[in-house]
Design a protein around this motif. Structure first.
Motif, PDB file in Angstrom:
ATOM      1  N   ILE A  69       0.901  -1.327   0.155  1.00 50.36           N
ATOM      2  CA  ILE A  69       0.121  -0.009  -0.086  1.00 50.36           C
ATOM      3  C   ILE A  69       0.934   1.328  -0.049  1.00 50.36           C
ATOM      4  O   ILE A  69       0.638   2.394  -0.533  1.00 50.36           O
ATOM      5  CB  ILE A  69      -0.832   0.114   1.221  1.00 50.36           C
ATOM      6  CG1 ILE A  69      -1.949  -1.174   1.104  1.00 50.36           C
ATOM      7  CG2 ILE A  69      -1.619   1.416   1.399  1.00 50.36           C
ATOM      8  CD1 ILE A  69      -3.075  -1.432   2.492  1.00 50.36           C
ATOM      9  N   ALA A 104      -6.580   3.227   0.240  1.00 46.47           N
ATOM     10  CA  ALA A 104      -5.435   2.712  -0.595  1.00 46.47           C
ATOM     11  C   ALA A 104      -5.994   2.855  -2.075  1.00 46.47           C
ATOM     12  O   ALA A 104      -7.297   2.484  -2.278  1.00 46.47           O
ATOM     13  CB  ALA A 104      -4.860   1.331  -0.203  1.00 46.47           C
ATOM     14  N   ARG A 107      -7.317  -0.742  -3.989  1.00 46.93           N
ATOM     15  CA  ARG A 107      -7.474  -1.230  -2.799  1.00 46.93           C
ATOM     16  C   ARG A 107      -7.602  -2.809  -3.021  1.00 46.93           C
ATOM     17  O   ARG A 107      -7.345  -3.652  -2.180  1.00 46.93           O
ATOM     18  CB  ARG A 107      -8.521  -0.782  -1.873  1.00 46.93           C
ATOM     19  CG  ARG A 107      -9.741  -0.629  -2.476  1.00 46.93           C
ATOM     20  CD  ARG A 107     -10.604   0.205  -1.612  1.00 46.93           C
ATOM     21  NE  ARG A 107     -11.829   0.358  -2.251  1.00 46.93           N
ATOM     22  CZ  ARG A 107     -13.056   0.794  -1.701  1.00 46.93           C
ATOM     23  NH1 ARG A 107     -12.993   1.035  -0.530  1.00 46.93           N
ATOM     24  NH2 ARG A 107     -13.964   0.993  -2.272  1.00 46.93           N
TER      25      ARG A 107
END
Ligand code: ADP
Ligand code: MG
Length: 258
Positions: A69, A104, A107
């Motif tokens: 991330i 994020a 994600r």
């Protein structure tokens, strides 16, 4: 060629973790190189493979996912088990990753990034999912070539598959068009009630031919429930046990799907 199989069901105790251990070791016994990934903050897979306190590990799946991330280099964290299987362990910090994922970028693809980097080293990568259909499980389905669904041989658990199958279809539509059903694995079958036929009819009635069912069925056995504490597979405990035989058959079916 590496195949990535996500072992998934939002219900607990079905049994995902037991299937990951014994299919994983079963594949090793057939000469395959296997990585199993624990994707459950409870760390049951890690414990089942001998890591008694996963919360004390320096590196586990949550650290790797955080590194991805944050666009950092990924650290090594794979643990080798005595039965020849490799494990990426997990611990409670995965719950925190769940929160980081909300903001994020890409994600849904964080776990996939890790899995793709491991493909060249393995014949099979098995991902043991947590009992939920949240972001971590969506990551696991996005990273997978196929999904194996263990289900307890009883009426309500079979009916409960609907939500799971809907989620898989959504992931297929939006995130991972090539994901396929490896199959439904009927487990914890009680020989005395012999539900298998009824359960298979029920599955066919609800889900049609779209989801295949494995020929191999895993019998209910108290011995099987002891393996999680032993830190080894059923093959180490007693390779002639009916549950060991059943997992051996399952392994052959999975290999035949290659
Ligand atoms: P999940 O990962 O889906 O939550 P587990 O694999 O942890 O499920 O299994 C739940 C419980 O059932 C564990 O205590 C396990 O030892 C036990 N168990 C697994 N397979 C069998 C079986 N064939 N017969 C009886 N108990 C089993
Ligand atoms: Mg589990």
């Amino acid at each position: 060629m590496c195949k990535v199989i996500s072992i998934c069901n939002q219900k607990g105790g079905v049994p995902k973790t037991t299937t990951t251990v014994n299919l994983g070791v079963g594949l090793v016994r057939e000469g395959k190189k296997v990585l199993v990934i624990d994707a459950d903050p409870q760390g049951n897979l890690s414990q089942s493979l001998g890591i008694m306190n996963p919360d004390e590990l320096d590196v586990a799946l949550p650290d790797i996912m955080e590194q991805i991330i944050m666009d950092k280099d990924v650290t090594e964290g794979i643990v080798q088990h005595e039965e020849g299987i490799d494990l990426m362990p997990c611990n409670i910090n995965l719950s925190g990753v769940n929160v980081s994922l909300v903001n994020a970028m890409s994600r849904e693809f964080v776990l996939k990034t890790y899995v793709e980097s491991m493909r060249e080293f393995y014949d099979y990568i098995l991902i043991d999912c947590m009992p939920s259909l949240g972001m971590i499980t969506v990551n696991s389905l996005t990273a997978a070539d196929s999904v194996l669904i263990p289900v307890q041989a009883a009426y309500l658990p079979v009916k409960g598959l609907e939500q799971l199958i809907t989620t898989i279809c959504r992931v297929k539509k939006h995130l991972n068009p090539s994901i396929r059903f490896e199959g439904i694995l009927i487990s914890m079958l009680n020989a005395r009630t012999n539900y298998a036929k009824d359960i298979m009819e029920l599955i066919n009635e609800y889900y049609g031919d779209s989801v295949p069912i494995f020929e191999s069925k895993i019998p209910f056995s108290v011995k099987a429930s002891e393996i999680s504490a032993a830190g080894v597979s059923i093959f180490s405990l007693d390779k002639k046990h009916p549950v060991a035989k059943a997992y051996e058959e399952l392994t052959k079916e999975v290999i035949a799907h290659e």
